[in-house]
Design an enzyme around this catalytic site. Structure first.
Site, PDB file in Angstrom:
ATOM      1  N   LYS A   1     -12.600  36.531   0.664  1.00  0.00           N
ATOM      2  CA  LYS A   1     -12.015  36.035  -0.588  1.00  0.00           C
ATOM      3  C   LYS A   1     -12.816  34.810  -1.001  1.00  0.00           C
ATOM      4  CE  LYS A   1      -7.103  37.098  -0.032  1.00  0.00           C
ATOM      5  NZ  LYS A   1      -5.765  36.482   0.145  1.00  0.00           N
TER       6      LYS A   1
ATOM      7  N   ASP B   1     -11.096  39.467  10.307  1.00  0.00           N
ATOM      8  CA  ASP B   1     -10.548  40.370   9.313  1.00  0.00           C
ATOM      9  C   ASP B   1     -10.833  39.860   7.894  1.00  0.00           C
ATOM     10  OD1 ASP B   1      -8.887  38.173   9.672  1.00  0.00           O
ATOM     11  OD2 ASP B   1      -7.028  39.320   9.844  1.00  0.00           O
TER      12      ASP B   1
ATOM     13  N   PHE C   1      -3.216  38.967  -2.321  1.00  0.00           N
ATOM     14  CA  PHE C   1      -2.771  39.093  -0.941  1.00  0.00           C
ATOM     15  C   PHE C   1      -2.876  40.554  -0.536  1.00  0.00           C
ATOM     16  CE2 PHE C   1       0.022  39.269   2.708  1.00  0.00           C
ATOM     17  CZ  PHE C   1      -0.357  38.109   3.386  1.00  0.00           C
ATOM     18  N   VAL C   2      -3.522  40.798   0.593  1.00  0.00           N
ATOM     19  CA  VAL C   2      -3.719  42.176   1.037  1.00  0.00           C
ATOM     20  C   VAL C   2      -3.076  42.424   2.399  1.00  0.00           C
ATOM     21  CG1 VAL C   2      -5.828  42.614  -0.289  1.00  0.00           C
ATOM     22  CG2 VAL C   2      -6.005  41.567   1.977  1.00  0.00           C
TER      23      VAL C   2
ATOM     24  N   LYS D   1      -4.435  38.596  15.420  1.00  0.00           N
ATOM     25  CA  LYS D   1      -4.432  39.996  15.756  1.00  0.00           C
ATOM     26  C   LYS D   1      -5.116  40.823  14.675  1.00  0.00           C
ATOM     27  CE  LYS D   1       0.179  39.197  17.593  1.00  0.00           C
ATOM     28  NZ  LYS D   1       1.609  39.251  17.236  1.00  0.00           N
ATOM     29  N   GLY D   2      -5.344  40.189  13.520  1.00  0.00           N
ATOM     30  CA  GLY D   2      -5.766  40.933  12.331  1.00  0.00           C
ATOM     31  C   GLY D   2      -7.054  41.713  12.461  1.00  0.00           C
TER      32      GLY D   2
ATOM     33  N   ARG E   1       0.356  46.201   9.575  1.00  0.00           N
ATOM     34  CA  ARG E   1      -0.992  46.232  10.151  1.00  0.00           C
ATOM     35  C   ARG E   1      -1.495  47.657  10.332  1.00  0.00           C
ATOM     36  NH1 ARG E   1      -2.163  41.012  12.018  1.00  0.00           N
ATOM     37  NH2 ARG E   1      -0.408  39.851  12.896  1.00  0.00           N
TER      38      ARG E   1
ATOM     39  N   ASP F   1     -10.715  33.366   4.027  1.00  0.00           N
ATOM     40  CA  ASP F   1     -10.010  32.959   2.815  1.00  0.00           C
ATOM     41  C   ASP F   1     -10.477  31.547   2.443  1.00  0.00           C
ATOM     42  OD1 ASP F   1      -8.096  32.881   0.787  1.00  0.00           O
ATOM     43  OD2 ASP F   1      -6.421  32.503   2.123  1.00  0.00           O
TER      44      ASP F   1
HETATM   45  P1  IMP Z   1      -8.455  30.837   6.120  1.00  0.00           P
HETATM   46  O1  IMP Z   1      -8.408  29.839   7.225  1.00  0.00           O
HETATM   47  O2  IMP Z   1      -7.795  30.328   4.884  1.00  0.00           O
HETATM   48  O3  IMP Z   1      -9.842  31.361   5.839  1.00  0.00           O
HETATM   49  O4  IMP Z   1      -7.503  32.009   6.517  1.00  0.00           O
HETATM   50  C1  IMP Z   1      -7.842  33.046   7.282  1.00  0.00           C
HETATM   51  C2  IMP Z   1      -6.565  33.721   7.772  1.00  0.00           C
HETATM   52  O5  IMP Z   1      -5.513  33.739   6.793  1.00  0.00           O
HETATM   53  C3  IMP Z   1      -6.860  35.157   8.061  1.00  0.00           C
HETATM   54  O6  IMP Z   1      -7.379  35.314   9.368  1.00  0.00           O
HETATM   55  C4  IMP Z   1      -5.524  35.811   7.856  1.00  0.00           C
HETATM   56  O7  IMP Z   1      -4.762  35.735   9.033  1.00  0.00           O
HETATM   57  C5  IMP Z   1      -4.853  34.989   6.791  1.00  0.00           C
HETATM   58  N1  IMP Z   1      -4.985  35.621   5.454  1.00  0.00           N
HETATM   59  C6  IMP Z   1      -5.684  35.139   4.403  1.00  0.00           C
HETATM   60  N2  IMP Z   1      -5.578  35.943   3.343  1.00  0.00           N
HETATM   61  C7  IMP Z   1      -4.792  36.979   3.734  1.00  0.00           C
HETATM   62  C8  IMP Z   1      -4.309  38.165   3.059  1.00  0.00           C
HETATM   63  O8  IMP Z   1      -4.576  38.447   1.878  1.00  0.00           O
HETATM   64  N3  IMP Z   1      -3.518  38.989   3.791  1.00  0.00           N
HETATM   65  C9  IMP Z   1      -3.189  38.739   5.094  1.00  0.00           C
HETATM   66  N4  IMP Z   1      -3.624  37.651   5.756  1.00  0.00           N
HETATM   67  C10 IMP Z   1      -4.416  36.774   5.082  1.00  0.00           C
HETATM   68 MG    MG Z   2      -7.240  36.375  11.141  1.00  0.00          MG
END
Ligand code: IMP
Ligand code: MG
Length: 198
Positions: free
Chosen positions: A135, A104, A156-157, A47-48, A169, A107
């Site tokens: 990130k 959104d 963390f944001v 949903k982000g 949100r 990471d």
């Molecule tokens: P990845 O698969 O590690 O790239 O993670 C991506 C997902 O992790 C994002 O779509 C978010 O839902 C969640 N996420 C990663 N970092 C944050 C953060 O700092 N705040 C909130 N959600 C995050």
């Molecule tokens: Mg996401």
């Protein structure tokens, strides 16, 4: 608007609403010409990314469609598994269409990597990604990212679509959480100073 936050508050402003608006206008100027004469499908990952999608689409001077996808990642105890599952699939056929994934935050890159592989199998005419936040320092899997709004440090944001346990949100700015362990202990920790309505 970010009001000056007392030192005892558990978060600090990272990117305020005005900066988000300005950067999204720039992104729209960069992205628009890439799709001139096409009707791209913007794929929003629930949903982000919904706030970002909503502002980005209105800033894009393009005829376009939007579609939604929901995925969940299985976090292993102690970390990330890299296993992702589609919870809600797209409603449209993306074959031969120009697809822009709207994220959104990227990471580790595991989610986007899975998403790209999955959508690539459906033979879109093109597949690109725009992520509001990046990130980059946390990346585990290198994954193509055509456009990003802001590179942020390993914090963390929350806010502007990003959540902690489903909350925060609707905060208009992006806030950096000072102490994630503390927030995990008390998920209401950030509320003070953010919402005056109760
Ligand atoms: P990845 O698969 O590690 O790239 O993670 C991506 C997902 O992790 C994002 O779509 C978010 O839902 C969640 N996420 C990663 N970092 C944050 C953060 O700092 N705040 C909130 N959600 C995050
Ligand atoms: Mg996401």
């Amino acid at each position: 608007m970010i009001s000056p936050s007392p030192a005892h508050l558990a978060s600090e402003p990272l990117i305020d609403a005005a900066a988000l608006r300005a950067r999204i206008a720039e992104l729209a100027e960069d992205i628009g010409p890439c799709y001139a004469g096409e009707v791209p499908i913007l794929v929003s990952v629930l949903k982000g990314s919904t706030m970002f999608l909503s502002d980005l689409t209105r800033a894009l001077p393009l005829d376009l469609e939007v579609d939604f996808m929901s995925i969940s990642s299985y976090a292993e105890s102690g970390g990330i598994s890299g296993v992702v599952r589609i919870v809600k699939d797209l409603g449209s056929d993306i074959g031969d269409r120009h697809v822009l994934i709207v994220e959104d935050i990227v990471d580790t890159g595991l989610t986007l990597n899975y998403l790209r592989r999955t959508l690539e199998e459906r033979r879109p005419a093109s597949l690109r990604t725009v992520s509001l936040l990046d990130k980059a320092a946390r990346r585990i899997i290198p994954v193509p990212l055509e456009w990003r709004g802001f590179e942020i440090p390993d914090v963390f944001v929350v806010g502007y679509g990003l959540d902690f346990q489903g909350r925060y949100r609707n905060v208009p700015d992006i806030l950096a959480v000072r102490d994630l362990a503390k927030l995990a202990n008390d998920p209401s920790l950030l509320v003070e100073g953010l919402f005056s309505g109760g």
